[in-house]
Design an enzyme around this catalytic site. Structure first.
Site, PDB file in Angstrom:
ATOM      1  N   SER A  84      38.374 -20.456   7.255  1.00  0.00           N
ATOM      2  CA  SER A  84      39.526 -21.182   7.779  1.00  0.00           C
ATOM      3  C   SER A  84      39.316 -22.672   7.946  1.00  0.00           C
ATOM      4  O   SER A  84      40.288 -23.433   7.971  1.00  0.00           O
ATOM      5  CB  SER A  84      39.958 -20.586   9.122  1.00  0.00           C
ATOM      6  N   HIS A 128      43.318 -15.619   6.024  1.00  0.00           N
ATOM      7  CA  HIS A 128      43.824 -16.728   5.211  1.00  0.00           C
ATOM      8  C   HIS A 128      43.902 -16.376   3.728  1.00  0.00           C
ATOM      9  O   HIS A 128      44.172 -17.243   2.901  1.00  0.00           O
ATOM     10  CB  HIS A 128      42.958 -17.969   5.423  1.00  0.00           C
ATOM     11  N   LYS A 171      50.511 -15.525   9.432  1.00  0.00           N
ATOM     12  CA  LYS A 171      50.300 -16.708   8.596  1.00  0.00           C
ATOM     13  C   LYS A 171      51.262 -16.637   7.407  1.00  0.00           C
ATOM     14  O   LYS A 171      52.428 -16.964   7.549  1.00  0.00           O
ATOM     15  CB  LYS A 171      48.826 -16.814   8.192  1.00  0.00           C
TER      16      LYS A 171
END
Length: 392
Positions: free
Chosen positions: A181, A209, A240
């Site tokens: 990240s 991610h 996300k």
């Protein structure tokens, strides 16, 4: 001296070091150009990779589920908090990830704190990349397993640890982020999986991610490398690229059913509001039907990353939409962030303890929703401020 004076002292030390950061107030939807503290700025700090957080189809799905099921679920999953919409979401996630089953937790953080202690405990070992996310670190500590770290993405060092620990523990678990990240680099999963199979270890990938970013239709890093069926556990996020809230665990059905009984955050937290589950389900359907969103994300990523490197800025080892501008000095990194904001670009400064000392940076994230005009304006701001601060 008051018992809480130490809190003020610690805050003051952050302020004196130039590291104190007040919370910014977002006064609009999460968009490429967002209203922050009363100003419209180009937003380069959002995890909303595909622009789905403000998608009208997700909002409509949330409204319809709220009308059908209510505003909240009213209980934990194991009592009376498992609604039809929760089951539908988990069935879809399992199908999407090409695994036997999936379960949704309240966040990606709680996935790691809840799952790792179920897989390993006293008498076992966790072998963890040194740059793994804080939630992985906390989950490992909670497990009471012995923690061994290997140098970041260093397969020779991983094999060294595997050889040294061979035969010493009941079970061993190799754990890594799929995409890291802070640096935006991708874990060398094919090599990790080969070593795990060679030395008889379980594997665990946190795809926070990677979900919606890597793999076919955003299935993640495991699918990206063609490793479906060879990784024991995959953890992902729904907050996300999916654009809503929550985390999920995908893997063998036996693990998922065991988590119903032993995953502490799952057991002791009220389940998601039905509207949240419905919006997540809609987002996955969109990812499957509109791969052009991910294509656009990567087109913007390549464009912006090239723009930064052409300016002479240090973007480290980034391979993904997470592109840090590495400054080094903590105070200067915060100055870069502050000056960018004055120029109409919000890109958050990050320093120790989130990253090692001397590795402070401004982290940027582009999304599928940014236009070339947005990115060009942001690059112009980086050029201007970078020259002012002597970074270019």
């Amino acid at each position: 001296m008051a018992l809480t004076d130490f809190l003020v002292e610690e805050l003051n030390s952050l302020k004196q070091a130039g590291l104190y950061r007040p919370l910014k107030e977002l006064q609009s939807p999460q968009r490429p150009r967002s209203l922050i503290d009363g100003r419209e700025v180009i937003n380069l700090s959002s995890n909303n990779y595909l622009g789905l957080a403000d998608d009208p189809r997700l909002k409509q799905a949330m409204i319809e589920a709220t009308e059908a099921y209510g505003a909240g679920s009213g209980a934990v999953r194991t009592i009376i908090g498992t609604m039809t919409i929760h089951n539908r979401l988990e069935e879809k996630l399992a199908e999407f990830k090409h695994v036997e089953a999936a379960v949704v937790f309240q966040s990606g953080f709680t996935c790691n704190s809840g799952v790792i202690p179920v897989l390993v405990g006293e008498g076992d070992a966790v072998i963890s990349d040194e740059l793994n996310h804080a939630s992985i670190i906390d989950g490992c500590r909670l497990s009471k397993a012995k923690i061994h770290r290997f140098r970041h993405a260093d397969m020779d060092d991983l094999e060294r640890v595997l050889k040294e620990t061979d035969g010493q523990y009941r079970r061993r678990l190799i754990i890594t982020d799929g995409v890291f990240s802070m640096d935006g680099d991708i874990a060398p999963l094919p090599d990790i999986v080969e070593l795990a199979e060679k030395y008889g270890c379980m594997t665990y990938v946190d795809d926070a991610h990677s979900s919606g970013v890597l793999g076919k239709n955003g299935r993640g890093s495991v699918n990206h490398f063609g490793l479906d069926g060879r990784v024991t556990v995959q953890v992902g996020t729904l907050s996300k690229a999916v654009g809503v809230l929550g985390g999920y665990v995908a893997g063998p059905r036996a693990l998922i059913e065991l988590l119903w009984h032993k995953g502490r955050p799952f057991l002791f937290s009220t389940s998601h509001p039905p509207g949240v589950a419905a919006a997540c389900l809609k987002a996955i359907e969109i990812m499957e039907s509109e791969p052009e969103l991910i294509d656009r994300l990567w087109e913007n990523t390549r464009y912006f990353k090239k723009g930064l490197t052409d300016l002479g800025l240090d973007t480290g080892r980034s391979e993904t939409p997470i592109t840090p501008v590495i400054v080094g000095d903590e105070v200067k990194a915060m100055q870069l962030s502050d000056r960018l904001l004055e120029e109409g670009v919000f890109a958050q400064g990050i320093a120790y303890p989130t990253v090692p000392r001397g590795k402070a940076r401004v982290r940027t994230i582009v999304t599928a929703a940014h236009t070339k005009e947005d990115l060009d304006e942001a690059l112009a701001a980086f050029a201007k401020v970078g020259r002012e601060l002597g970074l270019i």
